[in-house]
Scaffold this active site. Structure first.
Site, PDB file in Angstrom:
ATOM      1  N   LYS A   1       2.416  -1.088   8.731  1.00  0.00           N
ATOM      2  CA  LYS A   1       3.685  -0.684   8.112  1.00  0.00           C
ATOM      3  C   LYS A   1       4.825  -1.072   9.186  1.00  0.00           C
ATOM      4  O   LYS A   1       4.630  -0.947  10.537  1.00  0.00           O
ATOM      5  CB  LYS A   1       3.708   0.890   8.056  1.00  0.00           C
TER       6      LYS A   1
ATOM      7  N   GLN B   1     -10.890   2.651   2.268  1.00  0.00           N
ATOM      8  CA  GLN B   1      -9.650   2.464   3.117  1.00  0.00           C
ATOM      9  C   GLN B   1      -9.781   3.349   4.336  1.00  0.00           C
ATOM     10  O   GLN B   1      -9.475   4.680   3.998  1.00  0.00           O
ATOM     11  CB  GLN B   1      -8.149   2.776   2.770  1.00  0.00           C
TER      12      GLN B   1
ATOM     13  N   TYR C   1       3.330   9.616  -0.344  1.00  0.00           N
ATOM     14  CA  TYR C   1       4.433   9.058   0.404  1.00  0.00           C
ATOM     15  C   TYR C   1       5.581   9.029  -0.182  1.00  0.00           C
ATOM     16  O   TYR C   1       6.959   8.821   0.397  1.00  0.00           O
ATOM     17  CB  TYR C   1       4.143   7.409   0.699  1.00  0.00           C
TER      18      TYR C   1
ATOM     19  N   LYS D   1      -2.639   5.864  -4.537  1.00  0.00           N
ATOM     20  CA  LYS D   1      -3.749   6.798  -4.262  1.00  0.00           C
ATOM     21  C   LYS D   1      -3.323   8.466  -4.868  1.00  0.00           C
ATOM     22  O   LYS D   1      -2.432   8.595  -5.194  1.00  0.00           O
ATOM     23  CB  LYS D   1      -4.017   7.064  -2.689  1.00  0.00           C
TER      24      LYS D   1
ATOM     25  N   HIS E   1      -7.547   9.726  -1.928  1.00  0.00           N
ATOM     26  CA  HIS E   1      -6.840   9.655  -0.705  1.00  0.00           C
ATOM     27  C   HIS E   1      -7.851  10.158   0.451  1.00  0.00           C
ATOM     28  O   HIS E   1      -8.001   9.530   1.370  1.00  0.00           O
ATOM     29  CB  HIS E   1      -5.433  10.495  -0.619  1.00  0.00           C
TER      30      HIS E   1
ATOM     31  N   ASP F   1       0.768  -1.170   0.088  1.00  0.00           N
ATOM     32  CA  ASP F   1       0.126  -0.006  -0.040  1.00  0.00           C
ATOM     33  C   ASP F   1       0.770   1.472  -0.141  1.00  0.00           C
ATOM     34  O   ASP F   1       1.329   1.490   0.982  1.00  0.00           O
ATOM     35  CB  ASP F   1      -1.057  -0.059   1.301  1.00  0.00           C
TER      36      ASP F   1
ATOM     37  N   TRP G   1      -6.388   1.469   7.846  1.00  0.00           N
ATOM     38  CA  TRP G   1      -5.089   1.965   7.769  1.00  0.00           C
ATOM     39  C   TRP G   1      -4.725   2.158   9.341  1.00  0.00           C
ATOM     40  O   TRP G   1      -5.766   2.460  10.034  1.00  0.00           O
ATOM     41  CB  TRP G   1      -5.131   3.173   7.039  1.00  0.00           C
ATOM     42  N   SER G   2      -3.388   2.425   9.751  1.00  0.00           N
ATOM     43  CA  SER G   2      -3.172   2.260  11.044  1.00  0.00           C
ATOM     44  C   SER G   2      -3.632   1.132  11.796  1.00  0.00           C
ATOM     45  O   SER G   2      -4.298   1.331  12.783  1.00  0.00           O
ATOM     46  CB  SER G   2      -3.451   3.560  11.809  1.00  0.00           C
ATOM     47  N   PRO G   3      -3.688  -0.026  11.169  1.00  0.00           N
ATOM     48  CA  PRO G   3      -4.194  -1.236  11.823  1.00  0.00           C
ATOM     49  C   PRO G   3      -3.925  -1.444  13.276  1.00  0.00           C
ATOM     50  O   PRO G   3      -4.411  -2.063  14.140  1.00  0.00           O
ATOM     51  CB  PRO G   3      -3.880  -2.310  11.080  1.00  0.00           C
TER      52      PRO G   3
HETATM   53  N1  LIG Z   1      -5.313   6.311   3.638  1.00  0.00           N
HETATM   54  C1  LIG Z   1      -4.774   6.988   4.459  1.00  0.00           C
HETATM   55  O1  LIG Z   1      -5.317   8.291   4.529  1.00  0.00           O
HETATM   56  C2  LIG Z   1      -3.793   6.337   5.416  1.00  0.00           C
HETATM   57  C3  LIG Z   1      -3.471   7.091   6.432  1.00  0.00           C
HETATM   58  C4  LIG Z   1      -2.342   6.308   7.291  1.00  0.00           C
HETATM   59  C5  LIG Z   1      -1.735   5.237   6.697  1.00  0.00           C
HETATM   60  N2  LIG Z   1      -2.406   4.896   5.798  1.00  0.00           N
HETATM   61  C6  LIG Z   1      -1.648   3.302   5.398  1.00  0.00           C
HETATM   62  O2  LIG Z   1      -1.723   2.367   6.203  1.00  0.00           O
HETATM   63  C7  LIG Z   1      -0.493   1.924   6.583  1.00  0.00           C
HETATM   64  C8  LIG Z   1      -0.251   1.504   8.269  1.00  0.00           C
HETATM   65  O3  LIG Z   1      -0.690   2.642   9.076  1.00  0.00           O
HETATM   66  P1  LIG Z   1       0.424   3.371   9.816  1.00  0.00           P
HETATM   67  O4  LIG Z   1       1.841   3.436   9.278  1.00  0.00           O
HETATM   68  O5  LIG Z   1      -0.075   4.637  10.238  1.00  0.00           O
HETATM   69  O6  LIG Z   1       0.139   2.663  11.367  1.00  0.00           O
HETATM   70  P2  LIG Z   1       0.429   1.045  11.942  1.00  0.00           P
HETATM   71  O7  LIG Z   1       0.747   0.170  10.830  1.00  0.00           O
HETATM   72  O8  LIG Z   1      -0.795   0.848  12.904  1.00  0.00           O
HETATM   73  O9  LIG Z   1       1.725   1.177  12.664  1.00  0.00           O
HETATM   74  C9  LIG Z   1       2.976   1.450  12.072  1.00  0.00           C
HETATM   75  C10 LIG Z   1       4.082   1.662  13.499  1.00  0.00           C
HETATM   76  O10 LIG Z   1       4.049   0.300  14.260  1.00  0.00           O
HETATM   77  C11 LIG Z   1       5.432  -0.425  14.327  1.00  0.00           C
HETATM   78  N3  LIG Z   1       4.921  -1.666  14.418  1.00  0.00           N
HETATM   79  C12 LIG Z   1       4.604  -2.324  13.077  1.00  0.00           C
HETATM   80  N4  LIG Z   1       4.771  -3.787  13.662  1.00  0.00           N
HETATM   81  C13 LIG Z   1       4.869  -3.706  14.886  1.00  0.00           C
HETATM   82  C14 LIG Z   1       4.893  -4.971  15.643  1.00  0.00           C
HETATM   83  N5  LIG Z   1       4.744  -6.256  15.416  1.00  0.00           N
HETATM   84  N6  LIG Z   1       5.561  -4.634  17.030  1.00  0.00           N
HETATM   85  C15 LIG Z   1       5.556  -3.389  17.474  1.00  0.00           C
HETATM   86  N7  LIG Z   1       5.584  -2.369  16.811  1.00  0.00           N
HETATM   87  C16 LIG Z   1       5.257  -2.652  15.228  1.00  0.00           C
HETATM   88  C17 LIG Z   1       6.011   0.430  13.406  1.00  0.00           C
HETATM   89  O11 LIG Z   1       7.582   0.455  14.002  1.00  0.00           O
HETATM   90  P3  LIG Z   1       8.462   0.133  12.576  1.00  0.00           P
HETATM   91  O12 LIG Z   1       8.464   0.810  11.180  1.00  0.00           O
HETATM   92  O13 LIG Z   1       9.917   1.000  13.338  1.00  0.00           O
HETATM   93  O14 LIG Z   1       8.836  -1.304  12.886  1.00  0.00           O
HETATM   94  C18 LIG Z   1       5.382   1.793  13.184  1.00  0.00           C
HETATM   95  O15 LIG Z   1       6.027   2.564  14.093  1.00  0.00           O
HETATM   96  C19 LIG Z   1       0.950   2.809   6.229  1.00  0.00           C
HETATM   97  O16 LIG Z   1       1.973   2.805   5.848  1.00  0.00           O
HETATM   98  C20 LIG Z   1      -0.253   3.709   4.828  1.00  0.00           C
HETATM   99  O17 LIG Z   1       0.193   2.528   3.881  1.00  0.00           O
HETATM  100  C21 LIG Z   1      -3.151   5.259   4.961  1.00  0.00           C
END
Ligand SMILES: NC(=O)c1ccc[n+]([C@@H]2O[C@H](COP(=O)([O-])OP(=O)(O)OC[C@H]3O[C@@H](n4cnc5c(N)ncnc54)[C@H](OP(=O)(O)O)[C@@H]3O)[C@@H](O)[C@H]2O)c1
Length: 276
Positions: free
Chosen positions: A227, A158, A49, A74, A107, A44, A184-186
């Site tokens: 992520k 999303q 980005y 997006k 987006h 994704d 997102w931010s799962p």
């Molecule tokens: N459509 C939208 O508006 C939108 C907005 C935000 C995000 N997104 C998408 O959603 C994706 C994920 O969201 P996000 O990056 O905001 O949040 P996330 O996936 O909920 O959390 C990412 C954070 O958690 C850490 N992490 C990941 N796996 C872990 C584990 N097993 N144990 C401990 N910590 C862990 C990562 O650290 P490290 O990387 O340091 O390991 C990072 O700091 C984004 O990359 C993007 O593709 C979309």
């Protein structure tokens, strides 16, 4: 891997790697390479980005056939509108260096523009340049506006979703219309992982809190895109297909909802200011 069947019959992997905030090119390529080596088949990204080139590069270097990998990107807020979206799509396609994109999303629902943006996405779908048309951060009012104008409704929405923000009403609205949810931010940007109640469930399954949360998403047919740039976490986040949460534990996690957001709320008309 488990899949979600979308409205047009296409099967999308329920787990993918999110690449937001991966700004270092080598780190990005390494993270995607680690993911693909460990069984991920969905990535994704977004023009916002600024890493579409690295996504394309890592996918090509993997030697996995292109048709086996699901790429989402997006159209960013500044590029919205009909003609602008078609141009932004061309730019994304060039950066990814691919012949088509699997999922193309609006987006954010920019007021006065998102309906035309989605019309352009429908055109890209009709021209078979994308396999799945969709949106992101669309609430009921935005989807209702599209319902008036679209021939083909979005097949994906999303949205921010994790145990602290479960989005029950929006999810029910989308499910009634066969719009699949991607979370997102799962992991709640990592913050939800400290929750003592989740840690207790994790101990019972000999899994990590992240694996429990990701399993909870996919067991509800919600696509999750965690992520991580950390190889051990990328690998562990994918090891969720060898266990099943009981309905009691699914219910326990459902009780953690607090309607708490870590990101911007698309409900407010001035949300776009947060990105300036
Ligand atoms: N459509 C939208 O508006 C939108 C907005 C935000 C995000 N997104 C998408 O959603 C994706 C994920 O969201 P996000 O990056 O905001 O949040 P996330 O996936 O909920 O959390 C990412 C954070 O958690 C850490 N992490 C990941 N796996 C872990 C584990 N097993 N144990 C401990 N910590 C862990 C990562 O650290 P490290 O990387 O340091 O390991 C990072 O700091 C984004 O990359 C993007 O593709 C979309």
């Amino acid at each position: 891997m488990e899949y979600r069947t979308l409205a047009n019959g296409i099967q999308m992997p329920l787990l993918g790697l999110g690449v937001y905030k991966m700004t270092d090119p080598d780190e990005t390529v390494n993270a995607i390479t680690t993911a693909l080596t460990n069984g991920y088949r969905a990535i994704d990204t977004a023009s916002f980005y600024k890493n579409e080139e690295q996504v394309g590069q890592a996918v090509r270097a993997s030697n996995i056939p292109r048709e086996e990998i699901f790429i989402t990107t997006k159209v960013w807020n500044d590029d919205q509108g009909y003609d602008e979206t078609l141009r932004a799509f061309e730019t994304s396609l060039k950066k990814l260096d691919m012949a088509y994109i699997d999922v193309y999303l609006t987006h954010w629902p920019i007021e006065g523009k998102f309906v035309d943006t989605y019309r352009a996405i429908e055109r890209l779908y009709d021209e078979k340049l994308i396999r799945v048309p969709g949106v992101s951060n669309h609430h009921q009012k935005h989807l209702a506006a599209l319902e008036h104008s679209a021939n083909t409704m979005p097949m994906i929405n999303q949205i921010e979703m994790h145990p602290y923000l479960q989005q029950h009403d929006l999810r029910a609205y989308c499910e009634e219309r066969n719009i699949a949810i991607t979370a997102w931010s799962p992991l709640g940007r990592g913050a939800v992982l400290m929750d003592e109640r989740l840690q207790e469930i994790a101990r019972a399954y000999d899994k990590t809190p992240a694996q429990i949360i990701l399993r909870w998403h996919i067991q509800q047919h919600v696509i999750a895109i965690p992520k991580s740039v950390t190889p051990s976490r990328i690998k562990a986040n994918h090891t969720i297909f060898d266990f099943v949460l009981t309905s009691e534990d699914m219910e326990k996690i459902s009780l953690l909802n607090q309607n708490k957001r870590f990101g911007v709320n698309p409900e407010y008309s001035d949300f776009a200011k947060h990105f300036k």
